[in-house]
Each structure stands twice: as C-alpha cells, then as structure tokens.
Design a protein around this motif. Structure first.
Motif, PDB file in Angstrom:
ATOM      1  N   GLY A 337     -32.719  45.288   6.436  1.00  0.00           N
ATOM      2  CA  GLY A 337     -32.667  43.886   5.937  1.00  0.00           C
ATOM      3  C   GLY A 337     -31.178  43.575   6.629  1.00  0.00           C
ATOM      4  O   GLY A 337     -30.400  43.800   7.347  1.00  0.00           O
ATOM      5  N   PRO A 338     -31.011  42.216   6.312  1.00  0.00           N
ATOM      6  CA  PRO A 338     -29.460  41.111   6.257  1.00  0.00           C
ATOM      7  C   PRO A 338     -28.710  42.471   5.945  1.00  0.00           C
ATOM      8  O   PRO A 338     -27.402  42.316   6.523  1.00  0.00           O
ATOM      9  N   GLY A 339     -28.740  43.140   4.088  1.00  0.00           N
ATOM     10  CA  GLY A 339     -27.797  43.918   4.530  1.00  0.00           C
ATOM     11  C   GLY A 339     -26.361  43.345   3.517  1.00  0.00           C
ATOM     12  O   GLY A 339     -26.542  42.476   2.657  1.00  0.00           O
ATOM     13  N   VAL A 340     -25.179  44.212   3.082  1.00  0.00           N
ATOM     14  CA  VAL A 340     -24.905  43.772   1.741  1.00  0.00           C
ATOM     15  C   VAL A 340     -23.806  43.085   2.473  1.00  0.00           C
ATOM     16  O   VAL A 340     -22.668  43.470   3.148  1.00  0.00           O
ATOM     17  N   LEU A 341     -23.043  42.195   1.735  1.00  0.00           N
ATOM     18  CA  LEU A 341     -22.330  41.358   2.294  1.00  0.00           C
ATOM     19  C   LEU A 341     -21.032  41.491   1.606  1.00  0.00           C
ATOM     20  O   LEU A 341     -20.496  41.901   0.139  1.00  0.00           O
ATOM     21  N   MET A 342     -19.572  42.138   2.943  1.00  0.00           N
ATOM     22  CA  MET A 342     -18.168  42.070   2.608  1.00  0.00           C
ATOM     23  C   MET A 342     -17.313  41.714   3.203  1.00  0.00           C
ATOM     24  O   MET A 342     -17.572  41.121   4.418  1.00  0.00           O
ATOM     25  N   GLU A 343     -16.620  40.082   2.259  1.00  0.00           N
ATOM     26  CA  GLU A 343     -15.685  39.704   2.948  1.00  0.00           C
ATOM     27  C   GLU A 343     -14.285  40.751   3.030  1.00  0.00           C
ATOM     28  O   GLU A 343     -13.782  40.690   2.246  1.00  0.00           O
ATOM     29  N   ILE A 344     -13.593  40.973   4.068  1.00  0.00           N
ATOM     30  CA  ILE A 344     -12.176  41.279   4.228  1.00  0.00           C
ATOM     31  C   ILE A 344     -11.404  41.042   4.806  1.00  0.00           C
ATOM     32  O   ILE A 344     -12.134  39.530   5.402  1.00  0.00           O
ATOM     33  N   ASP A 345     -10.119  40.902   4.803  1.00  0.00           N
ATOM     34  CA  ASP A 345      -9.205  40.366   5.724  1.00  0.00           C
ATOM     35  C   ASP A 345      -9.340  40.889   6.980  1.00  0.00           C
ATOM     36  O   ASP A 345      -9.662  42.232   7.390  1.00  0.00           O
ATOM     37  N   SER A 346      -8.774  40.393   8.068  1.00  0.00           N
ATOM     38  CA  SER A 346      -9.054  40.714   9.369  1.00  0.00           C
ATOM     39  C   SER A 346      -7.749  41.640   9.824  1.00  0.00           C
ATOM     40  O   SER A 346      -7.718  42.565  11.054  1.00  0.00           O
ATOM     41  N   CYS A 347      -6.646  41.709   9.145  1.00  0.00           N
ATOM     42  CA  CYS A 347      -6.144  43.009   9.278  1.00  0.00           C
ATOM     43  C   CYS A 347      -6.363  44.312   8.684  1.00  0.00           C
ATOM     44  O   CYS A 347      -5.563  45.755   8.947  1.00  0.00           O
ATOM     45  N   THR A 348      -7.722  44.537   8.019  1.00  0.00           N
ATOM     46  CA  THR A 348      -8.064  45.608   6.929  1.00  0.00           C
ATOM     47  C   THR A 348      -8.185  46.693   7.767  1.00  0.00           C
ATOM     48  O   THR A 348      -9.408  46.772   9.041  1.00  0.00           O
ATOM     49  N   THR A 423     -28.642  62.635   2.479  1.00  0.00           N
ATOM     50  CA  THR A 423     -27.633  61.490   3.742  1.00  0.00           C
ATOM     51  C   THR A 423     -28.871  60.598   3.862  1.00  0.00           C
ATOM     52  O   THR A 423     -29.873  59.809   3.635  1.00  0.00           O
ATOM     53  N   THR A 424     -28.059  59.220   3.588  1.00  0.00           N
ATOM     54  CA  THR A 424     -28.714  58.055   4.072  1.00  0.00           C
ATOM     55  C   THR A 424     -28.045  57.352   4.885  1.00  0.00           C
ATOM     56  O   THR A 424     -26.812  56.761   4.754  1.00  0.00           O
ATOM     57  N   THR A 425     -28.307  56.158   5.061  1.00  0.00           N
ATOM     58  CA  THR A 425     -27.282  54.969   5.366  1.00  0.00           C
ATOM     59  C   THR A 425     -27.543  53.355   5.305  1.00  0.00           C
ATOM     60  O   THR A 425     -28.752  53.007   4.925  1.00  0.00           O
ATOM     61  N   ARG A 426     -26.727  52.529   5.408  1.00  0.00           N
ATOM     62  CA  ARG A 426     -26.803  51.484   4.948  1.00  0.00           C
ATOM     63  C   ARG A 426     -25.921  50.036   5.609  1.00  0.00           C
ATOM     64  O   ARG A 426     -25.163  50.578   6.576  1.00  0.00           O
ATOM     65  N   LYS A 427     -26.196  49.235   5.416  1.00  0.00           N
ATOM     66  CA  LYS A 427     -26.442  47.928   6.604  1.00  0.00           C
ATOM     67  C   LYS A 427     -25.223  46.907   5.798  1.00  0.00           C
ATOM     68  O   LYS A 427     -25.608  46.747   4.186  1.00  0.00           O
ATOM     69  N   VAL A 428     -24.277  46.897   6.516  1.00  0.00           N
ATOM     70  CA  VAL A 428     -23.283  45.797   5.692  1.00  0.00           C
ATOM     71  C   VAL A 428     -22.668  44.542   5.907  1.00  0.00           C
ATOM     72  O   VAL A 428     -22.368  45.234   7.603  1.00  0.00           O
ATOM     73  N   ARG A 429     -23.074  43.724   5.857  1.00  0.00           N
ATOM     74  CA  ARG A 429     -22.499  42.390   7.089  1.00  0.00           C
ATOM     75  C   ARG A 429     -21.341  41.877   6.706  1.00  0.00           C
ATOM     76  O   ARG A 429     -20.407  41.958   5.814  1.00  0.00           O
ATOM     77  N   ILE A 430     -20.454  42.212   7.506  1.00  0.00           N
ATOM     78  CA  ILE A 430     -19.108  41.242   7.729  1.00  0.00           C
ATOM     79  C   ILE A 430     -18.947  40.590   7.652  1.00  0.00           C
ATOM     80  O   ILE A 430     -19.022  40.338   8.739  1.00  0.00           O
ATOM     81  N   SER A 431     -17.780  39.869   6.987  1.00  0.00           N
ATOM     82  CA  SER A 431     -17.011  38.799   7.133  1.00  0.00           C
ATOM     83  C   SER A 431     -16.350  39.134   6.806  1.00  0.00           C
ATOM     84  O   SER A 431     -14.934  38.880   5.956  1.00  0.00           O
ATOM     85  N   PHE A 432     -15.161  38.104   7.987  1.00  0.00           N
ATOM     86  CA  PHE A 432     -13.660  38.058   7.647  1.00  0.00           C
ATOM     87  C   PHE A 432     -13.249  37.070   7.636  1.00  0.00           C
ATOM     88  O   PHE A 432     -13.333  35.860   7.786  1.00  0.00           O
ATOM     89  N   LYS A 433     -11.963  36.984   6.871  1.00  0.00           N
ATOM     90  CA  LYS A 433     -12.002  35.684   5.396  1.00  0.00           C
ATOM     91  C   LYS A 433     -10.693  35.213   6.317  1.00  0.00           C
ATOM     92  O   LYS A 433     -10.274  35.515   7.487  1.00  0.00           O
ATOM     93  N   GLY A 434     -11.263  33.983   6.782  1.00  0.00           N
ATOM     94  CA  GLY A 434     -10.426  32.902   7.442  1.00  0.00           C
ATOM     95  C   GLY A 434     -10.210  33.137   8.826  1.00  0.00           C
ATOM     96  O   GLY A 434      -9.646  32.099   8.957  1.00  0.00           O
ATOM     97  N   ILE A 435     -11.481  33.229   9.430  1.00  0.00           N
ATOM     98  CA  ILE A 435     -11.636  33.641  10.767  1.00  0.00           C
ATOM     99  C   ILE A 435     -13.284  32.814  11.140  1.00  0.00           C
ATOM    100  O   ILE A 435     -13.813  32.917  10.558  1.00  0.00           O
TER     101      ILE A 435
END
Length: 448
Positions: A337-348, A423-435
């Motif tokens: 699926g589209p996955g879980v959205l996580m917003e993080i800093d580019s320096c993470t 054991t399982t696999t998860r999909k995470v949508r990454i969005s970098f803040k300010g970029i």
C-alpha cells in the motif's frame, strides 16, 4: 531448422497464434508475440529446490529463453528423491549452478544464469531487470523479503492508484506434503504476500518443560538443542539456520540427548526440517504446482489468457481437489500500500530513524532492518551482513536515499501479537521537512 522449431512450439502456438474468448485485454496473437516472449521476456526463479527444479524445466519448455535462478544452498543426499535435476555426483555442489546446467543440456536455446548466493546479497538493479519473479521457496522469511523487493518498485499516483509500469509481477508456489498452493501477485492490484500471510498455519511449538524434562521424540531432542543448549553454550551468539556448521552442532547435540533417553530417529535431514520448520516434500505435488506457476507466468508475459484470480489451492491427500479463491487486497497493507507517512529532518541519521520507527504506534517493530529500493541500508542479521551495513547507521537517511525529498523505505523486523513473535515488513513513506522537489532538482543540475 525453422520447420523443426515450428514443430517444437506447436503447443505454444495454439495459445499465442490465435484469438480466444478468455484472453487478456492487450493480447495480440501472432508469431511476433512468440518471438518477443523468447527474446525479451526475462524471468527470475528464486529457489532451486524441489519446486525450483520443476519451475526451471517448465519455464524453459514453455518458451522462456532468458531465465536466471538464485539459491544459496548446496545439494544434499536427502534432496535426490524429489529434486530430479540432481545426481549423487552433484552432492555438495551449488543447487543453482547444477540445475541451470542440467536444464540447458536438455532444452536447446535456453540460457539460464545461476547465482549461488543469498537473496539479500543482490541489489535493486539486479531485481529490476526481470519482467516476472517466480518463487519456489520453503521459507516465509524469504518470501517476505522478495515480496518487499518487488513492492519497492511500486509507485502510486496522486490519487493513490498504482502506476502500471511500476508493477513487478510475482508467481508464488508452495507445497506441503500432498497439498500445495499457487498465487499470482500483482503489487498494488492483487494481495501481496503480506496481505495474506495469515493463510500460513502457525508453527508447531513444544512446551519447554517437555523438552527439558521428558523428551519423547527426535523432534523434542532437536528443539532442546536448538532453543536451550545453543544459548547455554554460545552465550548470546545468534543462531543461523542457513549455516551448515550451526545445523551440524544442533544435530550432534540432539543425537547425544536422544541416546541418553533411548530415542531413535535423529538425522541431519530431520534436524534441518525441525529447525527450519520444513515439511517433507512430495515430487508429484511439486510438479503439479510448478505447472500452474509456469502457466501463470506465460499468461502474464503474453496475455494469452486471463491470469488466475488469484489463489489456487491443491489437495491430493484423498483424491484430487483444486479450488480457486479471489482474495482481496488489504488497502492498509504497509508493504504494497502507500504506507505509513513519517516526516523527518534531512539531518536525521539512519540510526535515529530506526529509533523513531520503533516508537511509531502503527509500526511497532523491534530490531528493524531497512531497505530502500531493494538496497539494504542496514540488516540486523546475520552478523556478516550486519557488519557490512553498520557504517550506514551514522549517515543521514537523506543522503542514503540519494537526496530524494519524498520516497518509501521498507522495514523488516519483529512484532508481538497475542504474546507471539513474528517477522514482518512495513512500508514507510519518508518526507523530509523543508526540502522540495525543486530544491533537489536544482542541486542535481548544478552538479553539487
């Protein structure tokens, strides 16, 4: 030679050279279709065991000429009763290499490239080359990994609809004694492996008190060595079920314990089966399920018929019964699926991201490994792969993802449900803040 070749493919031509009522939407019969199948279609077979041997033979005889196979195992004497491509003189040799050689000896014109390695050792570019992936595996973990790789190619448009050109088709086969199953997986369209993982029965567990005090079977002795003695003797060293030296140690300890309690039946083959939860395979079941999988691969490649929708179950225990069930895709699946959205800093850093993911209420993963577009950014086990990827932990995830402002990663780890670990696999949508996309485009254009 042309007449001989035409005669050779007369059965295939019955499917590819004439129209029909059950064909796919874009099916266009003709000799060009057969030529395209043989020249351009590229299939990866994962696993060269009982089912994998049958798959290689069936695909080669179905007109596929560009095939590759990957398997990390070597041939054991116990394989010879059902893995028909192997002989006694092959014992100890890589399964993938011997299987490829034997099929090419018998089917002229086919080219099969073997890969003797773990599936995790191949990067995204390797898997991206194939039109279809056919699975002949006996491991849930391996299926989950390949499923995650195939789903990592999947992209969604702004309406959360899968982009057809990013769909990597898979055909999954599995056998268990006189029973078997075949499944067509079109990520984003049909259920992926994780969507229907509940179809697999729970693994058999033995009470620890029985293992420790009153073992009554060879399996009890093996599990005691596996679950109790290994940790006692190796002080936290991870057990690798794919390491022959580890399996040999378990076998030796189980044999000693069985002698102590007067129990017979401990063998190296049974030790592998108990530790890896392998059910003895039946050659005829492998042949039947492989034929279904090869036919579905042909349907996907040519459109000569509509694909299976989408799960076939075979039972040959009492008589012969097959049934088809159409399972529904899980729209909330964290793999396809589209996955879980996580917003993080580019320096993470990657390490910080793993910590954040472990705390996320929807992910609930412990000790996760991280994959991006099929590339392993960090792997928890086995130790050799953990060491190879450990240096990435201190690097910014933004850099490891190629400075892409928005994209998805896959995390595989352990979850606890109803006091049971799995054991399982998860999909995470990454969005970098300010970029934004524009910023990274300018950065690329400037060569910086």
């Amino acid at each position: 030679m042309e007449d001989i070749d035409n005669g050779r493919w007369k059965d295939l031509d019955c499917l590819l050279l004439r129209p029909g009522n059950l064909v796919g939407e874009n099916f266009e019969p003709g000799e060009e279709l057969r030529s395209d199948l043989q020249e351009f279609a590229k299939v990866l077979v994962v696993g060269a065991g009982g089912l994998g041997c049958e798959l290689l033979k069936d695909l080669a005889l179905s007109g596929f000429k560009n095939i590759e196979v990957i398997d990390m195992d070597t041939i054991d004497v116990s394989n010879l009763n059902r893995q028909f491509l192997f002989r006694m003189q092959d014992v100890g040799k890589p399964k993938a290499e011997v299987a490829a050689k034997r099929v090419m000896e018998r089917v002229s014109g086919v080219n099969i490239v073997p890969h003797f390695c773990r599936i995790e050792e191949k990067d995204i570019d390797f898997y991206s080359e194939f039109n279809i992936i056919a699975l002949g595996l006996d491991s849930i973990e391996a299926r989950s990994y390949i499923n995650a790789v195939a789903c990592s190619f999947l992209e969604y448009d702004s309406d959360d609809k899968p982009r057809p050109e990013t769909i990597k088709p898979m055909v999954d086969g599995g056998t268990e004694g006189f029973s078997g199953q075949a499944k067509v997986i079109l990520p984003g369209v049909t259920p992926c492996f994780e969507c229907t993982i509940y179809l697999f029965p729970p693994q058999v567990k033995f009470p620890l008190c029985t293992l420790a005090e009153t073992p009554r079977s060879a399996a009890h002795c093996i599990e005691y060595a596996h679950l109790i003695q290994w940790d006692q003797e190796h002080h936290g060293k991870p057990f690798d079920e794919d390491n022959p030296e580890h399996i040999q140690w378990i076998y030796s300890q189980a044999l000693e314990r069985a002698d102590t309690f007067g129990i017979t039946g401990v063998t190296y083959s049974l030790t592998q089966g108990v530790v890896k939860n392998i059910v003895p395979a039946i050659a005829s079941t492998n042949a039947i399920i492989s034929s279904v999988c090869a036919l579905e691969a042909l349907k996907i490649a040519t459109g000569c018929s509509k694909s299976l929708s989408n799960y076939l179950a075979y039972n040959g225990t009492e008589g012969v019964h097959t049934g088809v069930t159409e399972f529904t895709k899980n729209d909330d699946c964290l793999v396809c699926g589209p996955g879980v959205l996580m917003e993080i800093d580019s320096c993470t850093t990657l390490q910080k991201f793993i910590d954040l993911a472990g705390e996320h209420p929807r992910l609930k993963l412990s000790r996760p490994s991280v994959m991006y577009r099929g590339n392993n950014l960090y792997i928890q086990a086995p130790p050799v792969l953990e060491e190879m990827t450990r240096s990435n932990l201190q690097l910014p995830l933004f850099e490891l993802m190629g400075k892409v402002p928005k994209d998805s990663v896959h995390l595989s780890g352990t979850v606890i449900t109803n006091d049971k670990k799995s054991t399982t696999t998860r999909k995470v949508r990454i969005s970098f803040k300010g970029i934004s996309d524009e910023v990274t485009d300018m950065d690329t254009a400037g060569g910086g």
